[in-house]
Write a protein that holds these residues in place. Structure first.
Motif, mmCIF file in Angstrom:
data_model
loop_
_atom_site.group_PDB
_atom_site.id
_atom_site.type_symbol
_atom_site.label_atom_id
_atom_site.label_comp_id
_atom_site.label_asym_id
_atom_site.label_seq_id
_atom_site.Cartn_x
_atom_site.Cartn_y
_atom_site.Cartn_z
ATOM 1 N N ARG A 1 -8.988 -7.315 6.948
ATOM 2 C CA ARG A 1 -7.592 -7.707 7.057
ATOM 3 C C ARG A 1 -7.425 -9.185 6.736
ATOM 4 O O ARG A 1 -8.283 -10.010 7.074
ATOM 5 C CB ARG A 1 -7.070 -7.464 8.487
ATOM 6 C CG ARG A 1 -6.965 -5.992 8.859
ATOM 7 C CD ARG A 1 -5.776 -5.339 8.178
ATOM 8 N NE ARG A 1 -5.773 -3.898 8.375
ATOM 9 C CZ ARG A 1 -5.931 -3.010 7.409
ATOM 10 N NH1 ARG A 1 -6.104 -3.417 6.171
ATOM 11 N NH2 ARG A 1 -5.896 -1.723 7.661
ATOM 12 N N THR B 1 -2.116 -11.461 12.101
ATOM 13 C CA THR B 1 -2.618 -10.446 11.185
ATOM 14 C C THR B 1 -1.951 -9.118 11.497
ATOM 15 O O THR B 1 -1.268 -8.967 12.519
ATOM 16 C CB THR B 1 -4.151 -10.312 11.286
ATOM 17 O OG1 THR B 1 -4.623 -9.434 10.257
ATOM 18 C CG2 THR B 1 -4.567 -9.745 12.646
ATOM 19 N N ILE C 1 -5.681 -12.839 7.364
ATOM 20 C CA ILE C 1 -5.253 -13.526 8.580
ATOM 21 C C ILE C 1 -4.531 -14.812 8.179
ATOM 22 O O ILE C 1 -5.050 -15.599 7.381
ATOM 23 C CB ILE C 1 -6.450 -13.859 9.499
ATOM 24 C CG1 ILE C 1 -7.160 -12.568 9.930
ATOM 25 C CG2 ILE C 1 -5.996 -14.652 10.720
ATOM 26 C CD1 ILE C 1 -8.408 -12.809 10.755
#
Length: 291
Positions: free
Chosen positions: A229, A251, A231
């Motif tokens: 992911r 996030t 951030i």
């Protein structure tokens, strides 16, 4: 207990194989204890297999094992997944389908109820629970899932209409061959199945995570090591109580990734403040792992 839980979450293979076993047992229970005795036809490749088995018994007087038919129907799809999706995805899908076929073979066909409505509800719910758990574990139950993932990977488009059309054909065929009341029961069971899958499988539910920490580098490294992911980092945040300098990390994850996030936070900064906002709307690209 925390160490055991963390080990289970961290060991991807253990989780996937465990979910394959559970999914196989639940699908076999749904098929052998509710759908088959109630003459209810499942969705997807399983429903196609039921039709093949029924026709072979009625027309050719040949009793084909449902477990063998189901696995054989998936073999061309395994080949498709091997070349078009990934080898890892294919191996775990093969394990998942094998476990389903194995439990279908060893669990005897037992009529728990003669009421087709009860068979439709409980068969659909139990199967939906198994499929939902498998999807949460990053598994595919085989069948049309492979075709859908392949098309999504090649075109970037979801093809839910493919499942609807195929299942409509299963329902119409079962109604034409074996009686329209059972076609309606089958449609109802497929509906229940889909609703339970949606309740259990929460990957499609997006969560916004805000982390206030004094150890941003450790948190970012630990989270990105476990979850793919992006951030956003907001530096020079100031706490109103003691005016300490802190960093805010933002996030987006899916609901099923929360346990992994909890492990990452315990290892990187147990004292960090974490806020979770549910069911946020996402615009733009959002990475969806396929295996």
């Amino acid at each position: 207990m925390k160490e055991i839980k963390d080990l289970f979450i961290e060991n991807e293979y253990t989780e996937k194989i465990s979910m394959a076993v559970i999914n196989g047992m639940l699908q076999a229970v749904a098929l052998n204890m509710f759908w088959q005795p109630g003459h209810i036809y499942a969705s997807g490749v399983t429903g196609l297999g039921q039709i093949i088995v029924t026709l072979s018994e009625d027309l050719a007087q040949i009793q084909l094992p449902m477990s063998v038919v189901l696995y054989c129907l998936n073999i061309p799809l395994f080949i498709l997944a091997w070349f078009k999706i990934s080898k890892k995805f294919t191996v775990f899908t093969m394990i998942s389908v094998f476990m389903t076929s194995f439990f279908i073979q060893i669990i005897p066909v037992t009529a728990l109820s003669d009421d087709p409505i009860i068979c439709a509800i409980f068969g659909g719910a139990i199967c939906g629970l198994g499929v939902g758990l498998a999807l949460r574990g990053g598994l595919s139950s085989g069948g049309l899932d492979i075709v859908s993932v392949t098309i999504r990977k090649m075109t970037g488009r979801n093809v839910g209409s493919l499942n609807i059309i195929f299942n409509a054909c299963i329902i119409m065929t079962s109604g034409f061959l074996f009686g329209w009341p059972y076609a309606f029961y089958s449609a109802f069971s497929i509906f229940v199945n889909g609703k339970v899958v949606d309740m259990v499988f929460t990957r499609q539910k997006k969560m916004q995570i805000m982390i206030v920490t004094t150890k941003p580098d450790a948190v970012v490294n630990e989270v990105q090591k476990r979850i793919r992911r992006g951030i956003t980092i907001l530096n020079n945040a100031e706490g109103a109580f003691n005016h300490n300098q802190q960093t805010i990390l933002i996030t987006i994850i899916t609901r099923d990734q929360i346990p992994v996030l909890q492990v990452a936070m315990r290892k990187s900064d147990p004292k960090a403040f974490v806020s979770i906002s549910e069911n946020v709307t996402i615009m733009g690209n959002f990475y969806e792992p396929l295996d």
